[in-house]
Design a protein around this motif. Structure first.
Motif, PDB file in Angstrom:
ATOM      1  N   GLN A 235      10.975   8.234  -6.139  1.00 48.73           N
ATOM      2  CA  GLN A 235      10.803   8.465  -4.713  1.00 48.73           C
ATOM      3  C   GLN A 235       9.463   9.158  -4.468  1.00 48.73           C
ATOM      4  O   GLN A 235       9.000   9.963  -5.277  1.00 48.73           O
ATOM      5  N   ASP A 236       8.869   8.842  -3.343  1.00 42.18           N
ATOM      6  CA  ASP A 236       7.555   9.404  -3.039  1.00 42.18           C
ATOM      7  C   ASP A 236       7.411   9.553  -1.534  1.00 42.18           C
ATOM      8  O   ASP A 236       8.286   9.110  -0.770  1.00 42.18           O
ATOM      9  N   THR A 237       6.353  10.187  -1.100  1.00 46.31           N
ATOM     10  CA  THR A 237       6.035  10.296   0.319  1.00 46.31           C
ATOM     11  C   THR A 237       4.616   9.774   0.537  1.00 46.31           C
ATOM     12  O   THR A 237       3.789   9.782  -0.376  1.00 46.31           O
ATOM     13  N   ARG A 238       4.377   9.343   1.756  1.00 43.96           N
ATOM     14  CA  ARG A 238       3.053   8.823   2.083  1.00 43.96           C
ATOM     15  C   ARG A 238       2.789   9.047   3.569  1.00 43.96           C
ATOM     16  O   ARG A 238       3.702   8.941   4.397  1.00 43.96           O
ATOM     17  N   VAL A 239       1.553   9.372   3.872  1.00 44.03           N
ATOM     18  CA  VAL A 239       1.159   9.597   5.266  1.00 44.03           C
ATOM     19  C   VAL A 239       0.438   8.354   5.789  1.00 44.03           C
ATOM     20  O   VAL A 239      -0.522   7.872   5.182  1.00 44.03           O
ATOM     21  N   LEU A 240       0.946   7.826   6.896  1.00 41.88           N
ATOM     22  CA  LEU A 240       0.327   6.680   7.564  1.00 41.88           C
ATOM     23  C   LEU A 240      -0.270   7.165   8.880  1.00 41.88           C
ATOM     24  O   LEU A 240       0.428   7.729   9.731  1.00 41.88           O
ATOM     25  N   GLY A 241      -1.562   6.974   9.038  1.00 41.22           N
ATOM     26  CA  GLY A 241      -2.224   7.481  10.234  1.00 41.22           C
ATOM     27  C   GLY A 241      -2.542   6.403  11.249  1.00 41.22           C
ATOM     28  O   GLY A 241      -2.585   5.206  10.936  1.00 41.22           O
ATOM     29  N   LYS A 242      -2.747   6.860  12.486  1.00 41.66           N
ATOM     30  CA  LYS A 242      -3.177   5.996  13.595  1.00 41.66           C
ATOM     31  C   LYS A 242      -2.255   4.806  13.831  1.00 41.66           C
ATOM     32  O   LYS A 242      -2.669   3.647  13.826  1.00 41.66           O
ATOM     33  N   LYS A 269       9.004   8.493   3.557  1.00 42.06           N
ATOM     34  CA  LYS A 269       9.462   8.672   2.178  1.00 42.06           C
ATOM     35  C   LYS A 269      10.303   7.468   1.776  1.00 42.06           C
ATOM     36  O   LYS A 269      10.921   6.806   2.610  1.00 42.06           O
ATOM     37  N   GLY A 270      10.330   7.206   0.445  1.00 42.30           N
ATOM     38  CA  GLY A 270      11.090   6.072  -0.068  1.00 42.30           C
ATOM     39  C   GLY A 270      10.645   5.728  -1.478  1.00 42.30           C
ATOM     40  O   GLY A 270       9.878   6.478  -2.110  1.00 42.30           O
ATOM     41  N   PRO A 271      11.096   4.591  -2.022  1.00 44.47           N
ATOM     42  CA  PRO A 271      10.688   4.188  -3.379  1.00 44.47           C
ATOM     43  C   PRO A 271       9.171   4.051  -3.475  1.00 44.47           C
ATOM     44  O   PRO A 271       8.526   3.461  -2.598  1.00 44.47           O
ATOM     45  N   LYS A 272       8.610   4.607  -4.550  1.00 45.92           N
ATOM     46  CA  LYS A 272       7.157   4.625  -4.710  1.00 45.92           C
ATOM     47  C   LYS A 272       6.563   3.207  -4.695  1.00 45.92           C
ATOM     48  O   LYS A 272       5.509   2.989  -4.083  1.00 45.92           O
ATOM     49  N   LEU A 273       7.217   2.278  -5.379  1.00 48.67           N
ATOM     50  CA  LEU A 273       6.693   0.913  -5.413  1.00 48.67           C
ATOM     51  C   LEU A 273       6.614   0.315  -4.016  1.00 48.67           C
ATOM     52  O   LEU A 273       5.685  -0.436  -3.698  1.00 48.67           O
ATOM     53  N   LEU A 274       7.596   0.633  -3.173  1.00 48.64           N
ATOM     54  CA  LEU A 274       7.614   0.110  -1.809  1.00 48.64           C
ATOM     55  C   LEU A 274       6.548   0.787  -0.952  1.00 48.64           C
ATOM     56  O   LEU A 274       5.839   0.124  -0.178  1.00 48.64           O
ATOM     57  N   LEU A 275       6.401   2.105  -1.117  1.00 50.02           N
ATOM     58  CA  LEU A 275       5.411   2.831  -0.308  1.00 50.02           C
ATOM     59  C   LEU A 275       3.991   2.414  -0.667  1.00 50.02           C
ATOM     60  O   LEU A 275       3.106   2.409   0.189  1.00 50.02           O
ATOM     61  N   ASP A 276       3.767   2.078  -1.949  1.00 47.11           N
ATOM     62  CA  ASP A 276       2.421   1.664  -2.353  1.00 47.11           C
ATOM     63  C   ASP A 276       1.975   0.392  -1.632  1.00 47.11           C
ATOM     64  O   ASP A 276       0.771   0.164  -1.442  1.00 47.11           O
ATOM     65  N   LYS A 277       2.933  -0.448  -1.245  1.00 48.63           N
ATOM     66  CA  LYS A 277       2.609  -1.714  -0.567  1.00 48.63           C
ATOM     67  C   LYS A 277       2.692  -1.593   0.957  1.00 48.63           C
ATOM     68  O   LYS A 277       2.378  -2.551   1.675  1.00 48.63           O
ATOM     69  N   LEU A 278       3.131  -0.460   1.444  1.00 44.00           N
ATOM     70  CA  LEU A 278       3.366  -0.290   2.883  1.00 44.00           C
ATOM     71  C   LEU A 278       2.037  -0.162   3.635  1.00 44.00           C
ATOM     72  O   LEU A 278       1.106   0.485   3.166  1.00 44.00           O
ATOM     73  N   ASN A 279       1.962  -0.760   4.837  1.00 47.71           N
ATOM     74  CA  ASN A 279       0.793  -0.557   5.703  1.00 47.71           C
ATOM     75  C   ASN A 279       1.270  -0.236   7.117  1.00 47.71           C
ATOM     76  O   ASN A 279       2.473  -0.283   7.422  1.00 47.71           O
ATOM     77  N   THR A 280       0.347   0.082   7.972  1.00 54.61           N
ATOM     78  CA  THR A 280       0.717   0.553   9.321  1.00 54.61           C
ATOM     79  C   THR A 280       1.438  -0.519  10.138  1.00 54.61           C
ATOM     80  O   THR A 280       2.227  -0.193  11.044  1.00 54.61           O
ATOM     81  N   ASP A 281       1.206  -1.797   9.841  1.00 57.15           N
ATOM     82  CA  ASP A 281       1.880  -2.860  10.603  1.00 57.15           C
ATOM     83  C   ASP A 281       3.377  -2.927  10.297  1.00 57.15           C
ATOM     84  O   ASP A 281       4.140  -3.555  11.041  1.00 57.15           O
ATOM     85  N   ASP A 282       3.787  -2.312   9.172  1.00 59.93           N
ATOM     86  CA  ASP A 282       5.200  -2.353   8.797  1.00 59.93           C
ATOM     87  C   ASP A 282       6.025  -1.282   9.501  1.00 59.93           C
ATOM     88  O   ASP A 282       7.258  -1.277   9.392  1.00 59.93           O
ATOM     89  N   VAL A 283       5.381  -0.366  10.194  1.00 60.26           N
ATOM     90  CA  VAL A 283       6.078   0.735  10.877  1.00 60.26           C
ATOM     91  C   VAL A 283       5.874   0.582  12.386  1.00 60.26           C
ATOM     92  O   VAL A 283       4.740   0.477  12.859  1.00 60.26           O
ATOM     93  N   ILE A 284       6.963   0.553  13.113  1.00 60.17           N
ATOM     94  CA  ILE A 284       6.908   0.427  14.578  1.00 60.17           C
ATOM     95  C   ILE A 284       7.370   1.741  15.200  1.00 60.17           C
ATOM     96  O   ILE A 284       8.470   2.239  14.898  1.00 60.17           O
ATOM     97  N   LEU A 285       6.522   2.317  16.057  1.00 63.52           N
ATOM     98  CA  LEU A 285       6.854   3.529  16.806  1.00 63.52           C
ATOM     99  C   LEU A 285       6.908   3.174  18.288  1.00 63.52           C
ATOM    100  O   LEU A 285       6.045   2.438  18.792  1.00 63.52           O
ATOM    101  N   TYR A 286       7.906   3.714  18.983  1.00 65.17           N
ATOM    102  CA  TYR A 286       8.026   3.349  20.391  1.00 65.17           C
ATOM    103  C   TYR A 286       8.740   4.456  21.160  1.00 65.17           C
ATOM    104  O   TYR A 286       9.414   5.318  20.576  1.00 65.17           O
TER     105      TYR A 286
END
Length: 333
Positions: A235-242, A269-286
């Protein structure tokens, strides 16, 4: 022709014998020397173990007919000649441990009769004998290698947790645990969770401190153990900006929305392998403004839509927004 072979037969036979004797004399007269290192094996009676031995090799210097020396040299290189000493000490004569000096002589080396043993170095070997005992020791799992990238071992279980070991009394009274043989976990992933238990052997040595150094002593164990490992994704954490905040409103929403900050930084936060591939388009804020009407300003919670197994690590901030009437909505009233 027949007379050529039969005339003076005794003389010819005598000449043949003399020639053979001369050949043997010449061979034996050519003496060879050899210095070589051979292994030393010290055997002890049942109930006794060798705790320390000053050397496990000795250097021998031998002489003899060159052809025999050549044979001995080949046998030493093939490990067919070594030094062997048998200790006759009784376990009853040892309370804890006993130091002895042994001397290597010709009778301890399996040399051909034609070879002369000139010297042995060292000819005096110091050994420490220990009386054997049995003891229950805790089993410690030894691992080597690393799991597959993105995975880790979070838990391990060993059964039985203790095994009975036979070893020198002086050594076992200083130890409380014994290692397994090293288990290779290189490249394992969550798939291996279905292959357990593994059957693992116990190491045949224990390590103890002798002054400022660690000494490894032999022990016997007739048991093995079964091992279960729990392997999970790291498990890992990652900061996605903007990440831009989307506004959810009904169709024909008659008001104008103005956000104080249109973009926000998100920690996930989540599995490290998944977070390494994550980008801002995969997260929706509303934010949902359906129930909001002017006048503002308002503070609204920011909601999120995330990929499976990914979570928000820190609480999202509130969105500061203002709602104004458009000119068309004002005229409609």
């Amino acid at each position: 022709m027949k007379n050529i072979f039969t005339e003076n037969l005794p003389t010819k036979l005598m000449a043949l014998v003399m020639a053979f004797a001369l050949w043997l004399y010449a061979i034996n007269r050519h003496t060879g020397d050899l210095s070589a290192t051979v292994s030393l094996t010290v055997s002890v009676p049942e109930g006794i173990a060798i705790v320390e031995q000053s050397t496990e090799e000795v250097t021998i210097h031998v002489q003899g007919p060159q052809n025999v020396i050549d044979t001995v040299d080949g046998m030493i290189k093939d490990h067919k000649i070594w030094a062997q000493y048998v200790i006759r000490e009784s376990p009853d004569g040892i309370e804890d441990q006993l130091k002895q000096s042994i001397f290597i002589r010709r009778e301890h080396l399996d040399l051909p009769p034609a070879v002369k043993l000139v010297s042995v170095y060292p000819d005096k070997i110091d050994v420490v004998l220990g009386k054997l005992q049995k003891k229950k020791l805790k089993v410690v799992l030894q691992k080597k290698g690393e799991p597959a990238v993105g995975y880790s071992v979070v838990n391990e279980f060993i059964f039985p947790g203790e095994v009975e070991v036979t070893g020198p009394l002086s050594a076992l009274k200083e130890v409380s645990s014994i290692n397994t043989v090293p288990v290779d976990i290189s490249g394992i992933s969550g798939e291996q969770n279905r292959t357990f238990p593994w059957r693992i052997e116990i190491d045949k040595r224990v390590a103890i401190r002798r002054g400022d150094k660690t000494v490894s002593l032999p022990v016997e164990c007739k048991e093995d153990v079964r091992v279960w490992l729990q392997i999970v994704e790291q498990q890992d954490t990652r900061v996605l900006g903007k990440i831009k905040i989307k506004i959810i409103s009904p169709a024909e929403y008659p008001y104008l929305i103005k956000l104080q900050d249109e973009f926000v930084e998100v920690k996930v936060k989540g599995p490290k392998l998944l977070l390494d591939k994550l980008n801002t388009d995969d997260v929706i804020l509303y934010i949902d403004v359906t129930s909001l009407k002017p006048p503002g300003p308002y503070k609204q919670p920011i909601k999120s839509i995330l990929p499976k197994n990914v979570e928000i690590a820190d609480k999202l901030p509130e969105a500061h927004l203002d709602i104004r009437e458009t000119q068309r909505s004002a005229e409609a009233r």
